[in-house]
Scaffold this motif. Sequence first.
Motif, mmCIF file in Angstrom:
data_model
loop_
_atom_site.group_PDB
_atom_site.id
_atom_site.type_symbol
_atom_site.label_atom_id
_atom_site.label_comp_id
_atom_site.label_asym_id
_atom_site.label_seq_id
_atom_site.Cartn_x
_atom_site.Cartn_y
_atom_site.Cartn_z
ATOM 1 N N LYS A 150 120.519 15.449 88.535
ATOM 2 C CA LYS A 150 121.629 14.924 89.317
ATOM 3 C C LYS A 150 122.120 13.645 88.636
ATOM 4 C CE LYS A 150 123.117 14.702 94.085
ATOM 5 N NZ LYS A 150 122.728 14.932 95.488
ATOM 6 N N ARG A 151 123.416 13.537 88.434
ATOM 7 C CA ARG A 151 123.955 12.382 87.724
ATOM 8 C C ARG A 151 123.651 11.090 88.450
ATOM 9 N NH1 ARG A 151 130.440 12.681 87.704
ATOM 10 N NH2 ARG A 151 130.111 10.718 86.558
ATOM 11 N N LEU A 152 123.538 10.003 87.704
ATOM 12 C CA LEU A 152 123.258 8.695 88.281
ATOM 13 C C LEU A 152 124.542 7.964 88.654
ATOM 14 C CD1 LEU A 152 120.463 7.557 85.796
ATOM 15 C CD2 LEU A 152 120.180 8.606 88.052
ATOM 16 N N SER A 153 125.597 8.156 87.877
ATOM 17 C CA SER A 153 126.873 7.510 88.169
ATOM 18 C C SER A 153 127.575 8.226 89.322
ATOM 19 C CB SER A 153 127.763 7.504 86.923
ATOM 20 O OG SER A 153 128.002 8.831 86.476
ATOM 21 N N ARG A 154 128.557 7.582 89.879
ATOM 22 C CA ARG A 154 129.241 8.136 91.052
ATOM 23 C C ARG A 154 130.096 9.340 90.662
ATOM 24 N NH1 ARG A 154 134.123 6.919 93.346
ATOM 25 N NH2 ARG A 154 134.393 5.161 91.905
ATOM 26 N N PRO A 155 129.950 10.471 91.369
ATOM 27 C CA PRO A 155 130.797 11.632 91.090
ATOM 28 C C PRO A 155 132.276 11.269 91.189
ATOM 29 C CG PRO A 155 129.000 12.262 92.541
ATOM 30 C CD PRO A 155 128.948 10.767 92.419
ATOM 31 N N GLY A 156 133.065 11.817 90.298
ATOM 32 C CA GLY A 156 134.488 11.513 90.257
ATOM 33 C C GLY A 156 134.840 10.448 89.243
ATOM 34 N N THR A 157 133.807 9.754 88.704
ATOM 35 C CA THR A 157 134.032 8.749 87.664
ATOM 36 C C THR A 157 133.645 9.343 86.306
ATOM 37 O OG1 THR A 157 131.810 7.824 87.902
ATOM 38 C CG2 THR A 157 133.547 6.916 89.307
#
Length: 351
Positions: A150-157
């Motif tokens: 699961k990505r660490l940065s905010r989805p959509g960025t």
Amino acid sequence: PPARQEALGCFIEHKGEGGPEPHPGGPAEHARPEHVSPGSDGEHTGGVQGPEPGGGDVWGAGDAREPRLRAVGPAAGPRRGHDAPQHPHVPNVCAVVSPLSETFLVPPDEDWGTSPPPPPREYVVSFDALDGTSNLHAGVNTGTIFAIYKRLSRPGTDVLQSDALQPPDQSVCAGYTMYGAGTKLILATDKGVDCFQLDYELGHFVLSHPNHRVPSTGNEYSVNEGHSAFWDEPTTRLVQSIKQRWRDDDKKLKLRYVGTMVADVHRTLMHGGLFMYPADQKSPKGKLRLLYECGPVAYVFTKAGGRATTGTELITTMRPETLHQRTPFFVGSASDVRLVQAVYAHEVLQG
């Protein structure tokens, strides 16, 4: 209850989320259990297992007894209501990492023309698309190794490299497929390891080894001893220790080495023992890649009760520094990997 069937994606979704057992569904003819004799390695080569040999009957689709293996494939009926995925063909993947690219790949945004819009992409996939390519001409087993984070940065960025550089123990799931006499899928989640066999007649993956556990020790070890002239001192002493231990126990020790990591680690997962690809003079940092070879396999073994190490550090807790970082690799039964750690710990103390 009758035999159950479920699309593989739905099975994974239930397994990962800890949801209810997959629902029954699909035509009865796709659910019929058939007895299949085990192969020489103790694994079943296809079909759905019925009673033990000599039982004299075969379970029917309406039998009250639950077959031990469950078909997994598209024969299950459609999912409806709130349980149905809104965009079953839209990948929820924001980045892909493989040995074929110097950097991670970002899937292009597309206008799917759907309402509601697809969910933000929040998963990173790392994979080795074809392990064992050097063996292709000889018809030896090959495979695919994968892990999902699961990505660490905010989805959509924008996707960051740190989204991909995560320790293996942060995986949502990991596993491998193996192609050869049969097609196998090994899937590990936080809840354990499940092994599937592709049944070509039914067109389904069959759950053959639910919640599989690697034996605590084994009498097989796997390493390319052709490289022994280039090993460091700890690796040389380790292999000598393995041979001496079994000689002292008056038991038969077996060296097994295919040269395709998927094949070698799968045998180790089933039988126990140790697979090793150590660093040597030619590859002082190791040859196998942490992110999409060693990490996923280490996750599988750890969830099955085994261990994986570089010799001095657990693979599952290592945070990759680069996408293609290489590492020494020892994986297998917990007892056998502890021997590796003991030998290397002695080397560190002596140093």
